[in-house]
Structure formats: C-alpha cells, structure tokens
Design a protein around this motif. Sequence first.
Motif, PDB file in Angstrom:
ATOM      1  N   UNK A 102       0.932  -1.369   0.145  1.00  0.00           N
ATOM      2  CA  UNK A 102       0.097   0.069   0.069  1.00  0.00           C
ATOM      3  C   UNK A 102       0.968   1.179  -0.146  1.00  0.00           C
ATOM      4  N   UNK A 103       2.002   1.257   0.329  1.00  0.00           N
ATOM      5  CA  UNK A 103       3.044   2.355   0.368  1.00  0.00           C
ATOM      6  C   UNK A 103       3.654   2.661  -1.034  1.00  0.00           C
ATOM      7  N   UNK A 104       3.426   1.919  -2.139  1.00  0.00           N
ATOM      8  CA  UNK A 104       4.123   1.854  -3.282  1.00  0.00           C
ATOM      9  C   UNK A 104       3.130   1.501  -4.291  1.00  0.00           C
ATOM     10  N   UNK A 105       1.777   1.383  -4.185  1.00  0.00           N
ATOM     11  CA  UNK A 105       0.882   0.837  -5.002  1.00  0.00           C
ATOM     12  C   UNK A 105      -0.417   2.076  -4.862  1.00  0.00           C
ATOM     13  N   UNK A 106      -0.876   2.157  -5.883  1.00  0.00           N
ATOM     14  CA  UNK A 106      -2.366   2.825  -6.135  1.00  0.00           C
ATOM     15  C   UNK A 106      -3.429   1.903  -5.563  1.00  0.00           C
ATOM     16  N   UNK A 107      -4.678   2.203  -5.347  1.00  0.00           N
ATOM     17  CA  UNK A 107      -5.637   1.218  -4.977  1.00  0.00           C
ATOM     18  C   UNK A 107      -6.064   0.343  -5.900  1.00  0.00           C
ATOM     19  N   UNK A 137      -3.528  -1.223  -7.662  1.00  0.00           N
ATOM     20  CA  UNK A 137      -2.435  -2.061  -7.702  1.00  0.00           C
ATOM     21  C   UNK A 137      -1.402  -1.500  -8.769  1.00  0.00           C
ATOM     22  N   UNK A 138      -1.770  -0.521  -9.421  1.00  0.00           N
ATOM     23  CA  UNK A 138      -0.663  -0.051 -10.376  1.00  0.00           C
ATOM     24  C   UNK A 138       0.319   0.699  -9.647  1.00  0.00           C
ATOM     25  N   UNK A 139       1.614   0.509  -9.867  1.00  0.00           N
ATOM     26  CA  UNK A 139       2.712   1.246  -9.250  1.00  0.00           C
ATOM     27  C   UNK A 139       2.643   2.475  -9.080  1.00  0.00           C
ATOM     28  N   UNK A 140       2.778   3.023  -7.693  1.00  0.00           N
ATOM     29  CA  UNK A 140       2.842   4.576  -7.512  1.00  0.00           C
ATOM     30  C   UNK A 140       4.069   5.132  -7.806  1.00  0.00           C
ATOM     31  N   UNK A 141       4.409   5.670  -9.081  1.00  0.00           N
ATOM     32  CA  UNK A 141       5.524   6.022  -9.595  1.00  0.00           C
ATOM     33  C   UNK A 141       6.166   7.165  -8.573  1.00  0.00           C
ATOM     34  N   UNK A 142       5.479   8.062  -8.292  1.00  0.00           N
ATOM     35  CA  UNK A 142       5.813   9.194  -7.319  1.00  0.00           C
ATOM     36  C   UNK A 142       6.466   8.743  -6.112  1.00  0.00           C
ATOM     37  N   UNK A 143       5.815   7.655  -5.499  1.00  0.00           N
ATOM     38  CA  UNK A 143       6.235   6.991  -4.314  1.00  0.00           C
ATOM     39  C   UNK A 143       7.535   6.116  -4.347  1.00  0.00           C
ATOM     40  N   UNK A 144       7.324   5.192  -5.693  1.00  0.00           N
ATOM     41  CA  UNK A 144       8.621   4.638  -5.895  1.00  0.00           C
ATOM     42  C   UNK A 144       9.954   5.497  -6.191  1.00  0.00           C
ATOM     43  N   UNK A 145       9.949   6.576  -6.982  1.00  0.00           N
ATOM     44  CA  UNK A 145      10.828   7.397  -7.140  1.00  0.00           C
ATOM     45  C   UNK A 145      11.434   8.089  -5.650  1.00  0.00           C
ATOM     46  N   UNK A 197       6.235   5.482   5.152  1.00  0.00           N
ATOM     47  CA  UNK A 197       6.869   5.660   3.993  1.00  0.00           C
ATOM     48  C   UNK A 197       6.752   6.758   3.217  1.00  0.00           C
ATOM     49  N   UNK A 198       5.524   7.510   3.468  1.00  0.00           N
ATOM     50  CA  UNK A 198       5.148   8.779   2.942  1.00  0.00           C
ATOM     51  C   UNK A 198       5.747   9.905   3.749  1.00  0.00           C
ATOM     52  N   UNK A 199       6.448   9.597   4.536  1.00  0.00           N
ATOM     53  CA  UNK A 199       6.989  10.920   5.450  1.00  0.00           C
ATOM     54  C   UNK A 199       8.228  11.363   4.527  1.00  0.00           C
ATOM     55  N   UNK A 200       8.451  12.557   4.392  1.00  0.00           N
ATOM     56  CA  UNK A 200       9.378  13.168   3.529  1.00  0.00           C
ATOM     57  C   UNK A 200      10.914  12.803   4.260  1.00  0.00           C
ATOM     58  N   UNK A 201      11.898  12.061   3.350  1.00  0.00           N
ATOM     59  CA  UNK A 201      13.046  11.871   3.737  1.00  0.00           C
ATOM     60  C   UNK A 201      13.363  10.820   5.090  1.00  0.00           C
ATOM     61  N   UNK A 202      12.329   9.995   5.093  1.00  0.00           N
ATOM     62  CA  UNK A 202      12.073   8.998   6.159  1.00  0.00           C
ATOM     63  C   UNK A 202      13.313   8.299   6.592  1.00  0.00           C
ATOM     64  N   UNK A 203      13.993   7.611   5.483  1.00  0.00           N
ATOM     65  CA  UNK A 203      14.846   6.929   5.681  1.00  0.00           C
ATOM     66  C   UNK A 203      16.149   7.599   6.119  1.00  0.00           C
ATOM     67  N   UNK A 204      16.687   8.566   5.516  1.00  0.00           N
ATOM     68  CA  UNK A 204      17.806   9.441   6.120  1.00  0.00           C
ATOM     69  C   UNK A 204      17.485   9.989   7.712  1.00  0.00           C
ATOM     70  N   UNK A 205      16.298  10.360   7.740  1.00  0.00           N
ATOM     71  CA  UNK A 205      15.912  10.538   9.309  1.00  0.00           C
ATOM     72  C   UNK A 205      16.150   9.786  10.115  1.00  0.00           C
ATOM     73  N   UNK A 206      15.514   8.423   9.964  1.00  0.00           N
ATOM     74  CA  UNK A 206      15.788   7.073  10.722  1.00  0.00           C
ATOM     75  C   UNK A 206      17.393   6.897  11.125  1.00  0.00           C
ATOM     76  N   UNK A 207      18.203   7.157   9.872  1.00  0.00           N
ATOM     77  CA  UNK A 207      19.513   6.733  10.201  1.00  0.00           C
ATOM     78  C   UNK A 207      20.403   7.891  10.639  1.00  0.00           C
ATOM     79  N   UNK A 208      19.863   8.959  10.836  1.00  0.00           N
ATOM     80  CA  UNK A 208      20.161  10.034  11.750  1.00  0.00           C
ATOM     81  C   UNK A 208      19.998  10.242  12.937  1.00  0.00           C
ATOM     82  N   UNK A 209      19.199   9.137  13.490  1.00  0.00           N
ATOM     83  CA  UNK A 209      18.901   9.044  14.981  1.00  0.00           C
ATOM     84  C   UNK A 209      17.877   9.936  15.459  1.00  0.00           C
TER      85      UNK A 209
END
Length: 273
Positions: free
Chosen positions: A30-35, A37-45, A249-261
């Motif tokens: 649900x974080x990378x696909x539309x309702x 089932x089509x890939x959500x290209x904005x989320x993927x990018x 997954x939709x939170x901006x820059x979530x992964x860098x934020x996580x690994x910045x503590x």
Amino acid sequence: MVMTASRSTVARERASLQDVRRVVVKVGTHSIATKTGRPDYRALRRLVSQLCELRKRGLEVIFVSSGAVAAGVEALGLKARPTQVNDVQMCAAVGQARFISEYENLFGAAGVKIGQVLLTHADFDDRRRAANVRRSLDHLVRAGIIPVVNENDVVADEEIKGLTFGDNDWLSSLIVKLVRADALVLLTTVDGLLDGSGRRVPSIGSIRDAMKLVHAGQKGTLSKGGMDSKLKAVKNAAQSGAHVVIANAATPHILPSIFSGRDVGTFVPGSAL
C-alpha cells in the motif's frame, strides 16, 4: 500502556542508528501502489532516492519490496485479487516483472545496480540453501549492489498452510537474522505503532504490552499485514540484536531521518525484547 525506556536511553539507542553498517528496508504494497494495484511512481521515485542516499553513505542495503501480485492484478485488468493459486501465481509473474523493471530504471538513473532475489520458505528451512542465500546476499551488498527481495509467489503454494510468508514483514525479519543485519525498517502507511487515540508511540519496550494496545482499538492497525504481523517480525529481528523502526513511507526523507537518529516512527532497540 506501552512500556518504554527513559527518553535519554531511547535517544542514546536511536543515536546508535547513525553507526549501523548493514540494514534491511521493507516496504508494503500500500506504500508503493495505488488502490488499483498500479505502481505509484511518485512513491517509488521517492523511496529509491532515499535508498540510494543510504547506499552513498556507505550502508549495505537489502531492500524487501511487496507489490508484485497487486501490480499483476492491475496489469491483467482484474477487478480483484484472485482466489485460485494458479491465478495468484500468474499475477505475481506479471507484476514482479513490472516492478523490477521500474526499480531497475530508477536505481540505474542514480548509478546504483540492483539484483533480484526471490525466496520461499524452503530457502530458510534447508540449512544448505539458507547458507547459499546468505553468501549470495553478502556478495551482492559487498559489491555495492542492492538486492531487491520478494517472496517467490510464482512458485509458492498458498494452499499448503505454513509454506508462504503471507506478508514480507516476516521474510524481512528472517533476512535480518540470516545476514546479521544491524537494523530493520518496516515502511508502512502510518507513522508507526499508534495508541488508542491515534498518537504515535515513539518506542516499544514490551511486545506483550504493545499487542494489548493494538487489540484495544482499530487505530493500531498497520498496512496489509496488520500489526500482529509487524510485531511478530519486530520481535524476531530485535531478539537477533537488530534495531527496528516502524515508520511511514510517505514521510519526507524518512530513511535518512531514521539513520540520523531522529525521533521518527516507532523504535525498538535490538535485544530488548
């Protein structure tokens, strides 16, 4: 009430995420696909950009991605996920090709190479096969290649109880243990574990108390696999010594934020449960 450590202790443990070396990142359908089932290209990018940033920081990244069956349902023009095993396998074959092609384009544009890895329960149940998977993943990440992992739904038999992962949460936790990863991130559609009022729980100190909280209200539900699935995976990974974060997954820059503590998502320290 969810049992948590003191704020200073949690902050110190979160800060250790800045020093991790090998990480597993799992994203739900649900974080990378539309309702449809089509890939959500904005989320993927957005997601691929962050994974590439982690790679450039020097982290060894293993990426577990759901979404193949849903993408196949949409690509084949079906109105809903089929119930027959062979039809599900057909959707997985079509959808997996669709997703991996998009991932290859997106990662390639950033100069990052990927490798597709499709796994079943048998790959973990058999000692020799598990060792082979571990060696393959080790070799990929040490070469700077990001493995893109999914359950091999094309050959998995959903009619045989217990022989499918069902949700990639559990698969990702098994990979964490297999490759001795330092951290697991479960990306979903909400900000982490939510309490009965819909507020994010910053950290978990007890899975038992967390389960009580989840069952007390509907707002504790997380994505397709459900919170039960998430917490089972969290416990499995944390007991192996890996830190775990459940985040949106939709939170901006979530992964860098996580690994910045930073204080995002719900954090579970390794070996704490």
